[in-house]
Scaffold this motif. Structure first.
Motif, PDB file in Angstrom:
ATOM      1  N   THR A   2       0.829  -1.200   0.000  1.00 61.59           N
ATOM      2  CA  THR A   2       0.000   0.000   0.000  1.00 61.59           C
ATOM      3  C   THR A   2       0.867   1.256   0.000  1.00 61.59           C
ATOM      4  OG1 THR A   2      -0.099  -0.087   2.410  1.00 61.59           O
ATOM      5  CG2 THR A   2      -1.862  -1.184   1.201  1.00 61.59           C
ATOM      6  N   ASP A   3       0.257   2.369  -0.361  1.00 59.28           N
ATOM      7  CA  ASP A   3       0.996   3.632  -0.484  1.00 59.28           C
ATOM      8  C   ASP A   3       1.447   4.184   0.858  1.00 59.28           C
ATOM      9  OD1 ASP A   3       0.678   3.548  -3.189  1.00 59.28           O
ATOM     10  OD2 ASP A   3      -1.117   4.807  -3.206  1.00 59.28           O
ATOM     11  N   ASP A   4       0.883   3.689   1.972  1.00 55.69           N
ATOM     12  CA  ASP A   4       1.253   4.248   3.263  1.00 55.69           C
ATOM     13  C   ASP A   4       2.461   3.551   3.882  1.00 55.69           C
ATOM     14  OD1 ASP A   4      -0.086   1.873   3.745  1.00 55.69           O
ATOM     15  OD2 ASP A   4      -1.021   2.593   5.602  1.00 55.69           O
ATOM     16  N   ASP A  51       2.238  10.339   8.651  1.00 58.33           N
ATOM     17  CA  ASP A  51       1.163   9.344   8.732  1.00 58.33           C
ATOM     18  C   ASP A  51       1.479   8.052   7.984  1.00 58.33           C
ATOM     19  OD1 ASP A  51      -0.385  11.138  10.240  1.00 58.33           O
ATOM     20  OD2 ASP A  51      -1.229  12.055   8.435  1.00 58.33           O
ATOM     21  N   LYS A  52       2.749   7.774   7.754  1.00 57.43           N
ATOM     22  CA  LYS A  52       3.144   6.555   7.040  1.00 57.43           C
ATOM     23  C   LYS A  52       3.582   5.471   8.030  1.00 57.43           C
ATOM     24  CE  LYS A  52       2.614   8.216   2.852  1.00 57.43           C
ATOM     25  NZ  LYS A  52       3.760   8.392   1.941  1.00 57.43           N
ATOM     26  N   ASP A  53       3.479   4.224   7.574  1.00 56.23           N
ATOM     27  CA  ASP A  53       3.986   3.068   8.307  1.00 56.23           C
ATOM     28  C   ASP A  53       5.420   2.843   7.818  1.00 56.23           C
ATOM     29  OD1 ASP A  53       4.146   0.813   9.894  1.00 56.23           O
ATOM     30  OD2 ASP A  53       3.040  -0.478   8.518  1.00 56.23           O
TER      31      ASP A  53
END
Length: 334
Positions: A2-4, A51-53
């Motif tokens: 995913t993008d995150d 806000d990213k992992d």
């Protein structure tokens, strides 16, 4: 992925990190590592991590360019910078964890360095730690107050060993009493994957004042392939003693297996012996200290980056890392 998700790999771990990224179907995120004339350095992300992992890969072995302490400092500073940049979650991915063998007091006033390292990592805001085949799992889990995940290389190494031994009978050897449980798990995996009977033996070893004594084999290896299993190979003295014990008792052929090849001191001589046919390790530590030696020619390096990628994917999607360590999974050979 995913993008995150953002994946970084620091300093000399970048080649390993790129392989992890390829397995995940993504690319490494950009970052800068700046060195200054006064010996200080600055490490920062060049990608927006708000806000990213975020996952930071750093294998913490000593190397000519950067010491263990250099890598620890860079990891801590970078993870702190990620936290300041509003990352939602920061996971330290440590294929090889330094200071893991100093997990208890063995002398009066001894440091418990594993716990101090954990405190440093936690202090900069790391939320989770993923490590591969630590020396003492209970000590690793108890040292950290943040969440920990333990990834094993066993399924990968078992596949490589089975290809080498063929249909011959196998005995898994623990080079000391403390590793018997590890040997039993490896033997169980060989039984399941290889559909054969596999027994376990161990070598008596006593360490006193940093000297090793003992060397008697407890178990039967006569006419069978002996597979010596340990978590890491440092000087190779323990493996060498176990190899000699197996040879004395009539082993047909002898192999050594370890996740981490540190290879310091007399390691090239100890594992380069003619008694030892082959040594299997993973690439958590590049075997640069063995280059140009007889031991290097008999070394098989198994790529663990795919397993690390699967663990990252499991964490990111809410899956189970522990499930990746089960012997029922499909072969993971490269």
């Amino acid at each position: 992925m995913t993008d995150d998700l953002c994946l970084f790999a620091l300093s000399e771990t970048r080649a390993f990190g790129r392989s992890v990224a390829t397995s995940l179907g993504t690319e490494l995120s950009d970052h800068a590592e700046d060195n200054f004339d006064d010996g200080e350095h600055a490490t920062r992300p060049l990608t927006n991590v708000r806000d990213k992992d975020v996952y930071v890969v750093q294998s913490m072995y000593d190397a000519p360019e950067l010491s263990v302490n250099d890598k620890l400092c860079r990891l801590a500073f970078f993870c702190g910078a990620l936290r300041d940049a509003a990352a939602a979650r920061v996971t330290a991915v440590l294929p090889y964890l330094s200071y893991q063998r100093k997990d208890r007091k063995s002398k009066p006033r001894d440091p418990v360095t594993t716990r101090y390292l954990a405190a440093m990592v936690e202090a900069v805001g790391v939320d989770r730690v993923l490590a591969m085949d630590v020396h003492n799992l209970a000590a690793f889990q108890n040292a950290f107050r943040v969440r920990t995940d333990h990834l094993e290389a066993r399924p990968l190494l078992v596949d490589h060993v089975l290809r080498e031994v063929g249909e011959r009978g196998v005995v898994v050897i623990s080079p000391d009493e403390g590793g018997v449980k590890r040997a039993h798990r490896f033997a169980k995996a060989l039984r399941v994957r290889g559909d054969r009977a596999v027994t376990v033996a161990f070598v008596e070893k006593v360490r006193q004042d940093n000297r090793l004594t003992g060397g008697s084999l407890v178990g039967d290896v006569d006419g069978r392939v002996a597979v010596i299993v340990d978590d890491l190979i440092s000087t190779g003295t323990t493996i060498h003693r176990a190899t000699e014990a197996c040879a004395r008792e009539g082993a047909e052929e002898i192999y050594a297996v370890a996740t981490h090849g540190v290879f310091v001191g007399n390691a090239a001589k100890n594992i380069g012996t003619d008694l030892l046919s082959r040594t299997f390790v993973t690439n958590t530590i590049p075997p640069f200290r063995l280059e140009g030696t007889k031991a290097h020619a008999k070394l098989e390096v198994c790529d663990a980056s795919g397993r690390v990628a699967r663990a990252i994917a499991a964490i990111h999607t809410g899956g189970s890392v522990a499930a990746l360590n089960t012997i029922e999974e499909e072969p993971t050979s490269t």
